[in-house]
Enzyme design. Structure first.
Site, PDB file in Angstrom:
ATOM      1  N   GLU A 132      39.726  48.291  54.089  1.00 50.74           N
ATOM      2  CA  GLU A 132      40.408  47.323  54.375  1.00 50.74           C
ATOM      3  C   GLU A 132      40.845  46.889  53.124  1.00 50.74           C
ATOM      4  OE1 GLU A 132      40.752  43.015  54.442  1.00 50.74           O
ATOM      5  OE2 GLU A 132      39.635  44.658  53.514  1.00 50.74           O
TER       6      GLU A 132
ATOM      7  N   ASP B 236      36.839  38.627  59.543  1.00 53.63           N
ATOM      8  CA  ASP B 236      36.333  38.790  58.505  1.00 53.63           C
ATOM      9  C   ASP B 236      36.205  37.320  57.587  1.00 53.63           C
ATOM     10  OD1 ASP B 236      36.972  40.327  55.574  1.00 53.63           O
ATOM     11  OD2 ASP B 236      38.599  41.323  56.004  1.00 53.63           O
TER      12      ASP B 236
END
Length: 345
Positions: A224, A244
């Protein structure tokens, strides 16, 4: 709704995961540990992707509509770019390291032969007794920082004899601290805390013998931080929520004691209908939240949209102060995020 969350499990799991070095590209150990925990929670039908991520599925009460939640185990880190003539190492960053934030940090070099060698990131001119104001004023960047190895090395050959090579991964000491006031400080709250929250949500389902409302894919991504964390998107996926961090700062509305719901990041607006559903779930259950727009931020779900996949997207998570530096959040925000997962999913 009854939120009997095992908070100690979440925090203990986060601290353990944070302690496992996993700079982006070097995530096998962290992925393995998450896989072990999924099995312990009864999720055995997951698979490891060719890129080393995890994807699994939890049956829902209604599998006609499918959601997916992701969190990522990869963190910021570095790689050996050059072995210098004095035996020290020049690094290249992985994932957007702020070099000033890692000055004086202890690091580990992970060699190809399996040895871990310790060192410290320092400026090439570090001592004010020797360099005076030049040491204070020198820019901190990849070319002015180096790793001083904790070994008897004076030459390039000395370092090479330790087994260190160009391309070796370098991880930073996370320095995780939990204060009596409930603050959690560490380099890698992003995104190990979110992985622990996702596991905490699964444990909630197990402890209460529950299913999510819809079929739920679980994705633990591992790239990511450099923008290609998700490589597999199920054909029947309707909705993708990236778990997140939110942001706290002058240009952000985030609050360390609340869950952040993103409206937009630097890639795309998130789906308005999903955001409305998240807000409704939060307000119906007295969950403390903020809504924010992030100008220098992307998530797994927004990055995947750029690959032209067809699904609704969202991003939520605990708000973090000093992201990509020495990060901090609060246990309250961690709890509010899990509560929103429970209420919405």
């Amino acid at each position: 709704m009854d939120f009997n969350i095992d908070v100690n499990y979440v925090i203990d799991t986060a601290v353990e995961l944070i302690s496992i070095p996993s700079p982006v590209g070097y995530t096998y150990d962290a992925i393995t540990r998450v896989g072990q925990e999924l099995c312990a929670l009864g999720i055995t039908n997951y698979k490891i992707t060719k890129k080393g991520a995890i994807i699994g599925f939890i049956e829902g009460e209604n599998n006609n509509y499918k959601k997916m939640i992701s969190a990522h185990v990869d963190t910021l880190g570095a790689m050996v770019k050059k072995i210098k003539s004095n035996g020290r190492l020049q690094l290249v960053n992985l994932g957007g390291v702020n070099w000033g934030s890692v000055e004086g940090e202890n690091v580990t070099i992970h060699t190809l032969n399996g040895d871990d060698i310790e060192g410290t990131i320092i400026p090439v001119k570090s001592s004010v007794h020797i360099y005076g104001d030049e040491a204070r004023d020198m820019a901190r960047n990849a070319s002015t920082m180096e790793v001083r190895l904790d070994e008897d090395v004076k030459t390039k050959e000395n370092t090479e004899n330790l087994g260190i090579r160009v391309g070796d991964f370098v991880s930073f000491d996370p320095r995780t601290v939990i204060t009596e006031s409930g603050y959690i400080k560490s380099r890698f709250i992003d995104d190990k805390m979110c992985v622990a929250q996702l596991l905490g949500y699964i444990k909630y389902l197990k402890d209460n013998n529950m299913k999510p409302k819809n079929g739920l894919y679980i994705y633990i991504s591992n790239y990511e931080e450099i923008g290609h964390g998700i490589s597999i998107v199920p054909d029947d996926l309707d909705e993708f929520i990236a778990l997140d961090i939110g942001l706290v700062g002058e240009d952000a509305l985030g609050d360390e004691k609340k869950v952040s719901i993103a409206a937009k990041d630097n890639k795309t607006p998130y789906d308005i209908t999903v955001r409305m559903g998240l807000v409704e779930a939060a307000e119906m259950n007295d969950i403390k939240y903020t809504i924010d727009v992030y100008n220098r931020y992307g998530s797994d779900s927004s990055a995947t949209l750029l690959q032209a996949f067809d699904f609704k997207s969202a991003c939520i998570g605990p708000s973090v102060e000093s992201s990509h530096h020495y990060e901090r959040t609060h246990i309250d925000g961690v709890i509010e995020t899990i509560k929103l997962l429970i209420a919405y999913l």
